[in-house]
Scaffold this motif. Structure first.
Motif, PDB file in Angstrom:
ATOM      1  N   ARG A 113     -28.042   5.670  -7.848  1.00 36.55           N
ATOM      2  CA  ARG A 113     -27.439   5.622  -6.512  1.00 36.55           C
ATOM      3  C   ARG A 113     -28.203   4.573  -5.721  1.00 36.55           C
ATOM      4  O   ARG A 113     -29.399   4.681  -5.509  1.00 36.55           O
ATOM      5  N   ASP A 119     -25.264   3.503  -1.011  1.00 39.48           N
ATOM      6  CA  ASP A 119     -24.471   4.614  -1.534  1.00 39.48           C
ATOM      7  C   ASP A 119     -23.503   4.225  -2.648  1.00 39.48           C
ATOM      8  O   ASP A 119     -22.631   5.005  -3.003  1.00 39.48           O
ATOM      9  N   ARG A 137     -15.134   7.142  -8.841  1.00 40.50           N
ATOM     10  CA  ARG A 137     -16.325   7.548  -8.092  1.00 40.50           C
ATOM     11  C   ARG A 137     -16.384   9.069  -7.959  1.00 40.50           C
ATOM     12  O   ARG A 137     -17.438   9.677  -8.130  1.00 40.50           O
ATOM     13  N   LYS A 138     -15.250   9.681  -7.683  1.00 39.20           N
ATOM     14  CA  LYS A 138     -15.194  11.137  -7.538  1.00 39.20           C
ATOM     15  C   LYS A 138     -15.623  11.833  -8.829  1.00 39.20           C
ATOM     16  O   LYS A 138     -16.388  12.799  -8.794  1.00 39.20           O
ATOM     17  N   ASP A 139     -15.156  11.336  -9.967  1.00 36.84           N
ATOM     18  CA  ASP A 139     -15.526  11.931 -11.254  1.00 36.84           C
ATOM     19  C   ASP A 139     -17.006  11.718 -11.562  1.00 36.84           C
ATOM     20  O   ASP A 139     -17.654  12.581 -12.145  1.00 36.84           O
ATOM     21  N   LYS A 140     -17.547  10.568 -11.175  1.00 34.87           N
ATOM     22  CA  LYS A 140     -18.989  10.329 -11.356  1.00 34.87           C
ATOM     23  C   LYS A 140     -19.799  11.300 -10.512  1.00 34.87           C
ATOM     24  O   LYS A 140     -20.802  11.849 -10.975  1.00 34.87           O
ATOM     25  N   LEU A 141     -19.354  11.536  -9.278  1.00 35.73           N
ATOM     26  CA  LEU A 141     -20.055  12.497  -8.418  1.00 35.73           C
ATOM     27  C   LEU A 141     -19.982  13.903  -8.997  1.00 35.73           C
ATOM     28  O   LEU A 141     -20.951  14.659  -8.922  1.00 35.73           O
ATOM     29  N   LYS A 142     -18.849  14.267  -9.597  1.00 33.66           N
ATOM     30  CA  LYS A 142     -18.723  15.566 -10.265  1.00 33.66           C
ATOM     31  C   LYS A 142     -19.710  15.660 -11.422  1.00 33.66           C
ATOM     32  O   LYS A 142     -20.379  16.665 -11.599  1.00 33.66           O
ATOM     33  N   GLU A 182     -22.627  16.621  -7.656  1.00 30.07           N
ATOM     34  CA  GLU A 182     -22.632  16.488  -6.208  1.00 30.07           C
ATOM     35  C   GLU A 182     -21.317  16.931  -5.575  1.00 30.07           C
ATOM     36  O   GLU A 182     -21.174  16.882  -4.361  1.00 30.07           O
ATOM     37  N   ILE A 183     -20.356  17.310  -6.385  1.00 31.64           N
ATOM     38  CA  ILE A 183     -19.083  17.830  -5.855  1.00 31.64           C
ATOM     39  C   ILE A 183     -18.851  19.188  -6.491  1.00 31.64           C
ATOM     40  O   ILE A 183     -19.060  19.395  -7.637  1.00 31.64           O
TER      41      ILE A 183
END
Length: 80
Positions: A8, A12, A70-75, A79-80
């Motif tokens: 990260r 961000d 990005r959403k899948d990486k955060l999962k 972080e999600i």
């Protein structure tokens, strides 16, 4: 060992890659010696990593992670 990782950046953004020496790679990124587009985004923090026994496995996983949104990486990073 070989590692796939997600960093990260200070702005961000997320950067993923693979290496056979995770600690040295993290230090290099923080010194601006990583990928050219991380130089302006120092410092970086290790957000996620996986360990593999072969370079080929790590490279395959890196390619799969790069295709994620990005959403899948955060999962993946929890972080999600």
């Amino acid at each position: 060992m070989n590692y796939t990782y997600i960093l990260r950046c200070a702005d961000d953004t997320l950067y993923c890659g693979w290496t056979n020496h995770l600690e040295k790679r993290l230090i290099a990124h923080n010194q601006g010696k990583g990928a050219k587009y991380t130089k302006a985004r120092r410092p970086v923090v290790l957000a996620y990593w996986e360990e593999y026994s072969t370079k080929e496995e790590a490279m395959r996983r890196e390619a799969a992670i790069k295709k994620l949104s990005r959403k899948d990486k955060l999962k993946l990073m929890g972080e999600i």
